[in-house]
Design a protein around this motif. Sequence first.
Motif: not given
Lengths: 222, 134
Positions: B81-97
């Motif tokens: 939702a942040d115009a300056k950050l929205k393009g950053v690649p984001f990988i979720m690493v989680t036990a929620e499967s």
Amino acid sequence: MAATRVDEGLAARLEEIRREKGETIAVAEVAEVVESLLTTMTGDLTADDVQLYKELEGLARYIHAARAEISSINPGEIQSDLLPTAADELDAIVEATEKATNQIMDAAEVLEEVSGDVAPEVADKLSDATTRIYEACTFQDITGQRITKVVRTLKQIEERVDGLVRAFHPAGDDAAAAQPAAEGRAKAAGDTPSDEDLLNGPQSAEDAMKQDDIDALLADFD
Amino acid sequence: MAVDKNMKVLIVDDYKTMLRIIRNLLRQLGFTNIDEATDGSAALQLLRANGAGGPQGYGLVISDWNMEPMTGLQLLREVRADAKLKGVPFIMVTAESKSENVIAAKEAGVSNYIVKPFNAETLKSKMVSVLGDF
């Protein structure tokens, strides 16, 4: 049979209980109401009245027996002693696995560092091995999350047991309800703890004696 | 375009051992410019302070989901939702499967999703799919 006047008294008593306690009332009060109902059944009884009397008498006996049985389980001990101890033990497991994981990774990082000083084919093997060690160490995160879930479940059980204790032990009887059975056992056996009382498993870091203290204690016997 | 291994990577997890594991695995892959945060709000502060992309900004976020007070999913939504950050690649690493987790993360704009426990090869392959080959 002067049932109407007494029924009004009972109805008033029931209303009073409902107003004061809502849907949760002590079992003793249920028994009291059932017994009051039985005393209303005087005079000439019809066959239906006799049947109802029998049913109510059976209900009163059932409530008394259930109360005695559940009290003998000692929910106070479960609430005050067993559940908190189980939660502490689980917290200690999380702490111990975290410490062990960090020690394993300390060693793996040393292996990675020295890999720069060895032949490339050996360095590759060391690198593969340390990667597998790091991967294996992810167990600590999973274990920790699972244990956190168990602790949360224990807290829910504790809340239910708390409700049970309140239902079966009227106000003022709480201290007796919460008295741990272990304490009772120790008293019964005198000052010398039984073999069973000596089986407490590993202690928390705060409670555990240090080796120096144990050595000093042993030296006192010489 | 080749992946710049000097890029800043932000790793977010409430388990310090997991932060250390991911940091070590990233180092083995050649990424050493790594910052850490232990929940979503701390990560968001770092992201807003440093921005995304360029020599100073983060080139990749690798985040756990289940954290307090701000979860990884909330962090992801704030980032997108942040115009300056929205393009950053984001990988979720989680036990929620559960599938609903993956769907929710995808709908929030996650770049890729890794289920714990994971291995180094999985981490690398997801990074390659997000950043390009390296």
